[in-house]
Design a protein around this motif. Sequence first.
Motif, mmCIF file in Angstrom:
data_model
loop_
_atom_site.group_PDB
_atom_site.id
_atom_site.type_symbol
_atom_site.label_atom_id
_atom_site.label_comp_id
_atom_site.label_asym_id
_atom_site.label_seq_id
_atom_site.Cartn_x
_atom_site.Cartn_y
_atom_site.Cartn_z
ATOM 1 N N LEU A 209 43.353 33.617 53.823
ATOM 2 C CA LEU A 209 43.754 34.444 52.689
ATOM 3 C C LEU A 209 43.052 35.783 52.797
ATOM 4 O O LEU A 209 41.835 35.826 53.028
ATOM 5 C CB LEU A 209 43.352 33.769 51.372
ATOM 6 C CG LEU A 209 43.387 34.676 50.137
ATOM 7 C CD1 LEU A 209 44.792 34.733 49.565
ATOM 8 C CD2 LEU A 209 42.404 34.210 49.090
ATOM 9 N N ILE A 210 43.813 36.845 52.640
ATOM 10 C CA ILE A 210 43.239 38.188 52.586
ATOM 11 C C ILE A 210 43.715 38.820 51.291
ATOM 12 O O ILE A 210 44.912 38.824 50.997
ATOM 13 C CB ILE A 210 43.666 39.041 53.792
ATOM 14 C CG1 ILE A 210 43.092 38.420 55.067
ATOM 15 C CG2 ILE A 210 43.209 40.477 53.612
ATOM 16 C CD1 ILE A 210 43.448 39.148 56.324
ATOM 17 N N GLN A 211 42.753 39.323 50.527
ATOM 18 C CA GLN A 211 43.095 39.933 49.246
ATOM 19 C C GLN A 211 42.325 41.231 49.089
ATOM 20 O O GLN A 211 41.100 41.268 49.235
ATOM 21 C CB GLN A 211 42.749 38.969 48.109
ATOM 22 C CG GLN A 211 43.087 39.488 46.735
ATOM 23 C CD GLN A 211 42.823 38.446 45.665
ATOM 24 O OE1 GLN A 211 43.011 37.258 45.871
ATOM 25 N NE2 GLN A 211 42.371 38.903 44.508
ATOM 26 N N ASP A 212 43.060 42.305 48.813
ATOM 27 C CA ASP A 212 42.398 43.556 48.472
ATOM 28 C C ASP A 212 42.795 43.884 47.034
ATOM 29 O O ASP A 212 43.330 43.035 46.318
ATOM 30 C CB ASP A 212 42.740 44.684 49.463
ATOM 31 C CG ASP A 212 44.225 44.998 49.528
ATOM 32 O OD1 ASP A 212 44.967 44.641 48.584
ATOM 33 O OD2 ASP A 212 44.648 45.611 50.519
ATOM 34 N N GLN A 213 42.563 45.119 46.607
ATOM 35 C CA GLN A 213 42.828 45.451 45.214
ATOM 36 C C GLN A 213 44.321 45.507 44.890
ATOM 37 O O GLN A 213 44.708 45.397 43.733
ATOM 38 C CB GLN A 213 42.143 46.770 44.870
ATOM 39 C CG GLN A 213 40.630 46.626 44.937
ATOM 40 C CD GLN A 213 39.900 47.941 44.839
ATOM 41 O OE1 GLN A 213 40.437 48.995 45.139
ATOM 42 N NE2 GLN A 213 38.635 47.876 44.430
ATOM 43 N N TYR B 201 37.095 43.297 48.585
ATOM 44 C CA TYR B 201 37.996 42.762 49.598
ATOM 45 C C TYR B 201 37.594 41.314 49.824
ATOM 46 O O TYR B 201 36.404 40.992 49.807
ATOM 47 C CB TYR B 201 37.836 43.571 50.890
ATOM 48 C CG TYR B 201 38.767 43.204 52.011
ATOM 49 C CD1 TYR B 201 40.048 43.726 52.086
ATOM 50 C CD2 TYR B 201 38.349 42.336 53.022
ATOM 51 C CE1 TYR B 201 40.903 43.399 53.129
ATOM 52 C CE2 TYR B 201 39.194 42.008 54.067
ATOM 53 C CZ TYR B 201 40.465 42.545 54.105
ATOM 54 O OH TYR B 201 41.301 42.209 55.139
ATOM 55 N N GLU C 208 33.227 37.795 50.821
ATOM 56 C CA GLU C 208 33.589 38.549 49.629
ATOM 57 C C GLU C 208 32.917 39.924 49.710
ATOM 58 O O GLU C 208 31.724 40.055 49.453
ATOM 59 C CB GLU C 208 33.099 37.765 48.410
ATOM 60 C CG GLU C 208 33.555 38.265 47.093
ATOM 61 C CD GLU C 208 33.093 37.339 45.978
ATOM 62 O OE1 GLU C 208 32.586 37.867 44.979
ATOM 63 O OE2 GLU C 208 33.222 36.098 46.117
ATOM 64 N N ARG D 296 34.169 32.031 53.309
ATOM 65 C CA ARG D 296 34.572 33.056 52.335
ATOM 66 C C ARG D 296 33.680 34.267 52.537
ATOM 67 O O ARG D 296 32.457 34.147 52.443
ATOM 68 C CB ARG D 296 34.433 32.511 50.915
ATOM 69 C CG ARG D 296 34.762 33.517 49.824
ATOM 70 C CD ARG D 296 34.510 32.908 48.452
ATOM 71 N NE ARG D 296 34.764 33.850 47.390
ATOM 72 C CZ ARG D 296 35.849 33.832 46.628
ATOM 73 N NH1 ARG D 296 36.772 32.916 46.815
ATOM 74 N NH2 ARG D 296 36.001 34.732 45.676
ATOM 75 N N LYS E 41 47.002 43.720 46.942
ATOM 76 C CA LYS E 41 47.836 42.562 47.275
ATOM 77 C C LYS E 41 47.027 41.397 47.812
ATOM 78 O O LYS E 41 45.872 41.533 48.196
ATOM 79 C CB LYS E 41 48.923 42.961 48.272
ATOM 80 C CG LYS E 41 48.389 43.500 49.581
ATOM 81 C CD LYS E 41 49.536 43.975 50.467
ATOM 82 C CE LYS E 41 48.977 44.675 51.687
ATOM 83 N NZ LYS E 41 50.004 45.192 52.542
ATOM 84 N N ARG E 42 47.717 40.267 47.849
ATOM 85 C CA ARG E 42 47.131 39.015 48.320
ATOM 86 C C ARG E 42 48.108 38.432 49.333
ATOM 87 O O ARG E 42 49.300 38.329 49.068
ATOM 88 C CB ARG E 42 46.978 38.098 47.111
ATOM 89 C CG ARG E 42 46.524 36.718 47.395
ATOM 90 C CD ARG E 42 46.547 35.929 46.080
ATOM 91 N NE ARG E 42 46.139 34.574 46.281
ATOM 92 C CZ ARG E 42 45.052 34.031 45.766
ATOM 93 N NH1 ARG E 42 44.277 34.738 44.986
ATOM 94 N NH2 ARG E 42 44.743 32.784 46.007
ATOM 95 N N LYS E 43 47.603 38.033 50.501
ATOM 96 C CA LYS E 43 48.470 37.529 51.564
ATOM 97 C C LYS E 43 47.818 36.307 52.200
ATOM 98 O O LYS E 43 46.616 36.297 52.453
ATOM 99 C CB LYS E 43 48.681 38.634 52.610
ATOM 100 C CG LYS E 43 49.582 38.282 53.735
ATOM 101 C CD LYS E 43 51.037 38.372 53.353
ATOM 102 C CE LYS E 43 51.864 38.113 54.603
ATOM 103 N NZ LYS E 43 53.187 37.745 54.382
ATOM 104 N N VAL E 44 48.613 35.271 52.450
ATOM 105 C CA VAL E 44 48.130 34.060 53.100
ATOM 106 C C VAL E 44 48.777 33.971 54.473
ATOM 107 O O VAL E 44 49.985 34.167 54.622
ATOM 108 C CB VAL E 44 48.475 32.801 52.270
ATOM 109 C CG1 VAL E 44 48.024 31.542 52.997
ATOM 110 C CG2 VAL E 44 47.822 32.878 50.887
#
Length: 193
Positions: free
Chosen positions: A94-98, A84, A77, A75, A100-103
């Motif tokens: 998993l990628i997550q920004d402010q 991010y 962070e 992880r 969206k979240r995408k796996v």
Amino acid sequence: QARTYLRLATHTVLAQPKGYKPVSDASYFRQHYAQAAASTQSIKSSFHQEKNLSMLSEKITSEGLFYFKKNNKVRMEYTQPYKYLLVINGDKILIQDQQKRKVYSAGDNKLFKVINQVVVDCVQGRALDSKDFQTKIYESDKSYCLDLVPQAKEMRKLFATIRIFIGKDDFSIDQLDMKESMGDNTVITFEHK
């Protein structure tokens, strides 16, 4: 012409790091690095990252927290300058920004597959024995330096070299310097491990 540039860039040879010499006892290093990696169940660390883009004169810096848990769980962070999140859990990413979240599946995406393999191999001490890298080991008074030159075609498309600095006190990674094939590089320094 672009192919010629790429071919030349992927065969870049790193100069011996300043203040380092070829390791005097490679078997000692390999044994202790493998033991430290095998006994590591988890890592928590802060990190500082510098991204040098060949198109820009200034560096892009970020900071955050790094976590590792045995069996391919990572992880990263990012907390500064933007929030991010990058999480690797086995072959899922998993990628997550402010916004969206995408796996992703590491198996379906070559870039993520390579990044996943590099990060996990380095933390778990397998990079030295991987057929995917040609390796040189250097040492100074306080640390070791591994120069990894990717041999696998997919990795060579992304990275020219990966340089890892490992502390002699605990055989953990202090710094990771990834030089990309197109001239950019990313340096991640781990602190407060």
